[in-house]
Design a protein around this motif. Structure first.
Motif, PDB file in Angstrom:
ATOM      1  N   LEU A  63       0.811  -1.219   0.000  1.00  0.00           N
ATOM      2  CA  LEU A  63       0.000   0.000   0.000  1.00  0.00           C
ATOM      3  C   LEU A  63       0.847   1.274   0.000  1.00  0.00           C
ATOM      4  CD1 LEU A  63      -2.758  -1.098   2.540  1.00  0.00           C
ATOM      5  CD2 LEU A  63      -3.109  -0.642   0.090  1.00  0.00           C
ATOM      6  N   GLY A  64       2.166   1.139   0.191  1.00  0.00           N
ATOM      7  CA  GLY A  64       3.046   2.300   0.093  1.00  0.00           C
ATOM      8  C   GLY A  64       3.361   3.010   1.392  1.00  0.00           C
ATOM      9  N   TYR A  65       3.171   2.340   2.525  1.00  0.00           N
ATOM     10  CA  TYR A  65       3.544   2.961   3.800  1.00  0.00           C
ATOM     11  C   TYR A  65       5.068   3.074   3.899  1.00  0.00           C
ATOM     12  CZ  TYR A  65      -1.235   2.826   5.568  1.00  0.00           C
ATOM     13  OH  TYR A  65      -2.584   3.049   5.753  1.00  0.00           O
ATOM     14  N   ASP A  66       5.517   3.994   4.734  1.00  0.00           N
ATOM     15  CA  ASP A  66       6.942   4.314   4.822  1.00  0.00           C
ATOM     16  C   ASP A  66       7.680   3.582   5.929  1.00  0.00           C
ATOM     17  OD1 ASP A  66       6.984   6.537   2.805  1.00  0.00           O
ATOM     18  OD2 ASP A  66       5.541   7.397   4.209  1.00  0.00           O
ATOM     19  N   SER A  67       6.980   3.142   6.950  1.00  0.00           N
ATOM     20  CA  SER A  67       7.682   2.593   8.106  1.00  0.00           C
ATOM     21  C   SER A  67       6.813   1.597   8.858  1.00  0.00           C
ATOM     22  CB  SER A  67       8.126   3.718   9.048  1.00  0.00           C
ATOM     23  OG  SER A  67       7.009   4.455   9.508  1.00  0.00           O
ATOM     24  N   LEU A  68       7.485   0.817   9.703  1.00  0.00           N
ATOM     25  CA  LEU A  68       6.842  -0.250  10.458  1.00  0.00           C
ATOM     26  C   LEU A  68       7.534  -0.362  11.804  1.00  0.00           C
ATOM     27  CD1 LEU A  68       4.864  -2.757  10.245  1.00  0.00           C
ATOM     28  CD2 LEU A  68       6.902  -4.066   9.603  1.00  0.00           C
ATOM     29  N   PHE A  69       6.751  -0.391  12.890  1.00  0.00           N
ATOM     30  CA  PHE A  69       7.328  -0.392  14.228  1.00  0.00           C
ATOM     31  C   PHE A  69       6.713  -1.476  15.095  1.00  0.00           C
ATOM     32  CE2 PHE A  69       8.160   3.744  12.524  1.00  0.00           C
ATOM     33  CZ  PHE A  69       9.414   4.072  13.005  1.00  0.00           C
ATOM     34  N   GLY A  70       7.504  -1.962  16.049  1.00  0.00           N
ATOM     35  CA  GLY A  70       7.027  -2.921  17.031  1.00  0.00           C
ATOM     36  C   GLY A  70       7.091  -2.339  18.428  1.00  0.00           C
ATOM     37  N   ILE A  71       6.348  -2.934  19.342  1.00  0.00           N
ATOM     38  CA  ILE A  71       6.279  -2.466  20.725  1.00  0.00           C
ATOM     39  C   ILE A  71       7.123  -3.371  21.620  1.00  0.00           C
ATOM     40  CG2 ILE A  71       4.024  -1.415  20.427  1.00  0.00           C
ATOM     41  CD1 ILE A  71       2.810  -3.881  21.750  1.00  0.00           C
ATOM     42  N   PHE A 345      -7.084   4.098   4.371  1.00  0.00           N
ATOM     43  CA  PHE A 345      -6.245   5.276   4.556  1.00  0.00           C
ATOM     44  C   PHE A 345      -5.303   5.451   3.367  1.00  0.00           C
ATOM     45  CE2 PHE A 345      -2.411   7.478   5.831  1.00  0.00           C
ATOM     46  CZ  PHE A 345      -2.909   8.586   6.497  1.00  0.00           C
ATOM     47  N   ALA A 346      -4.698   4.373   2.934  1.00  0.00           N
ATOM     48  CA  ALA A 346      -3.739   4.446   1.817  1.00  0.00           C
ATOM     49  C   ALA A 346      -4.407   4.865   0.519  1.00  0.00           C
ATOM     50  CB  ALA A 346      -3.045   3.103   1.645  1.00  0.00           C
ATOM     51  N   ARG A 347      -5.632   4.430   0.315  1.00  0.00           N
ATOM     52  CA  ARG A 347      -6.336   4.726  -0.940  1.00  0.00           C
ATOM     53  C   ARG A 347      -6.978   6.111  -0.946  1.00  0.00           C
ATOM     54  NH1 ARG A 347      -3.805   0.761  -3.525  1.00  0.00           N
ATOM     55  NH2 ARG A 347      -4.629  -1.330  -3.163  1.00  0.00           N
ATOM     56  N   GLU A 348      -7.512   6.532   0.215  1.00  0.00           N
ATOM     57  CA  GLU A 348      -8.357   7.719   0.220  1.00  0.00           C
ATOM     58  C   GLU A 348      -7.775   8.919   0.979  1.00  0.00           C
ATOM     59  OE1 GLU A 348     -12.567   6.982   0.879  1.00  0.00           O
ATOM     60  OE2 GLU A 348     -12.253   4.828   0.599  1.00  0.00           O
ATOM     61  N   VAL A 349      -6.732   8.694   1.753  1.00  0.00           N
ATOM     62  CA  VAL A 349      -6.153   9.812   2.507  1.00  0.00           C
ATOM     63  C   VAL A 349      -4.700  10.054   2.127  1.00  0.00           C
ATOM     64  CG1 VAL A 349      -5.658  10.752   4.806  1.00  0.00           C
ATOM     65  CG2 VAL A 349      -7.702   9.328   4.454  1.00  0.00           C
ATOM     66  N   MET A 350      -3.909   9.028   2.094  1.00  0.00           N
ATOM     67  CA  MET A 350      -2.478   9.186   1.826  1.00  0.00           C
ATOM     68  C   MET A 350      -2.169   9.949   0.540  1.00  0.00           C
ATOM     69  SD  MET A 350       0.538   6.268   1.662  1.00  0.00           S
ATOM     70  CE  MET A 350      -0.064   5.382   3.086  1.00  0.00           C
ATOM     71  N   PRO A 351      -2.886   9.725  -0.564  1.00  0.00           N
ATOM     72  CA  PRO A 351      -2.557  10.456  -1.791  1.00  0.00           C
ATOM     73  C   PRO A 351      -2.668  11.970  -1.672  1.00  0.00           C
ATOM     74  CG  PRO A 351      -3.931   8.553  -2.299  1.00  0.00           C
ATOM     75  CD  PRO A 351      -3.921   8.686  -0.805  1.00  0.00           C
ATOM     76  N   ARG A 352      -3.448  12.457  -0.731  1.00  0.00           N
ATOM     77  CA  ARG A 352      -3.589  13.895  -0.542  1.00  0.00           C
ATOM     78  C   ARG A 352      -2.309  14.540   0.002  1.00  0.00           C
ATOM     79  NH1 ARG A 352      -9.772  14.449   1.958  1.00  0.00           N
ATOM     80  NH2 ARG A 352     -10.498  12.371   1.336  1.00  0.00           N
TER      81      ARG A 352
END
Length: 355
Positions: A63-71, A345-352
């Motif tokens: 989906l094109g996210y930039d990062s990934l984190f664990g707790i 979010f990736a389809r409808e918000v991130m492109p903005r």
């Protein structure tokens, strides 16, 4: 401390390729990441959940996210993966995303251990690791490790200092308040010239300390909008007074995210699950997650329609935050629903927010 060109020549070749690869990627003005909530009811089959997380991460990657984190926690009331083994498992499924801890409780380990573990995962990921750290707060964790809780901040700061010395590739002699090393050298070094370090803090004293160190402050997820924005303003003022430039700086924040047709629908989908997840913290002395839940619900969560969420992101971005790390998993909610949230979010918000 400079790196030796002879002792670490192999490291420089690896580091250079990792740095060059990052420079080729155009950095967006605003980044979006995902915080994995790998906490489950006691007795959960962790192997099966790991398989779910692999699929989830592949979806996030595509989906094109930039990062990934664990707790990170020990001795939790919930079944919880440890973050470094989990992130190592996810490296080959994460594409080019940054991988990191959000956060690692640094005072509960020895800096030699952390330095070699983190350098290993940075090498394995090709130089994509982000070290998010915090001082911790749970009494049972500190008591079980035999660490005095009152020393947690000084231990965290000294640990980070020792780790950075070890990552230089030089022999390290260090005699500090908590740790002693005599002429030792780290056996594995990071792929990056400098591993990014983010520091979590929930109070003005800690935030000011982080600013004066020139490190990114990782703002917490559960705080209300005005608290987050006001403390970011103070943090940047302290940072500037200490002589640090904001150019290229990272200003990250955690938020809980549920995108739906409306705010009402978002809470119908995930309201019970997110409240249950926050309710787990009450047993650790954080009873405000119960007593102040309505305020948190209305002013901290990113729940709503795509237009609602875009407006919230823009508001926080205008205030200066530029790396949003979203949690879209909570206790009892199927992973398929989390996938739908991050996809919407990736389809409808991130492109903005992508030029």
């Amino acid at each position: 401390m400079p790196r030796s060109p002879t002792a670490t020549g192999w490291w420089r070749r690896t580091s250079g390729s990792a740095t060059a690869a990052r420079k080729k990627r155009r950095e967006p003005a605003v980044k979006f990441g995902i915080l994995l909530d790998h906490q489950y009811d006691p007795g959960t089959d962790i192997g099966a959940r790991t398989g779910e997380l692999v699929e989830y991460v592949q979806h996030i990657r595509d989906l094109g996210y930039d990062s990934l984190f664990g707790i990170h926690h020990y001795l939790s009331s919930l079944s919880t993966h440890q973050p470094l083994p989990l992130l190592s498992r996810l490296i080959d499924h994460s594409g080019s995303m940054e991988l990191g801890t959000g956060i690692l409780i640094l005072p509960l380990g020895h800096p030699v251990h952390w330095a070699e573990e983190i350098a290993t995962i940075d090498q394995m990921s090709g130089g994509r690791f982000v070290l998010g750290i915090g001082s911790g707060y749970r009494e049972d964790e500190f008591a079980s490790f035999g660490v005095e809780r009152r020393t947690r901040v000084s231990r965290m700061n000294e640990s980070l200092d020792v780790m950075r010395q070890l990552w230089s590739g030089e022999k390290v002699t260090h005699h500090g308040q908590h740790f002693d090393l005599d002429g030792v050298r780290c056996s594995v070094l990071p792929a990056q010239d400098e591993i990014p370090v983010w520091v979590g803090a929930n109070g003005p004293i800690g935030i000011e300390r982080i600013a004066k160190q020139g490190l990114p402050w990782l703002a917490p997820s559960n705080v209300r909008r005005n608290w987050a924005v006001g403390n970011l303003k103070d943090y940047r003022e302290h940072r500037a007074a200490a002589g640090f430039d904001d150019t290229g700086a990272t200003f990250p924040i955690h938020r809980d995210l549920c995108v739906a047709d409306s705010s009402e629908e978002a809470f119908a989908i995930a309201g019970t699950a997110v409240q249950r997840s926050y309710g787990e913290y009450v047993q650790y002395g954080m009873d405000y997650f119960d007593s102040q839940w309505e305020g948190i619900k209305e002013k901290a969560l990113f729940f709503g329609s795509p237009d609602d969420i875009a407006a919230k992101v823009q508001d926080f971005a205008d205030a200066g935050f530029n790396h949003f790390v979203f949690r879209s998993q909570w206790l009892g909610m199927p992973i398929e629903q989390s996938m739908k949230i991050v996809e919407r979010f990736a389809r409808e918000v991130m492109p903005r927010f992508r030029s």
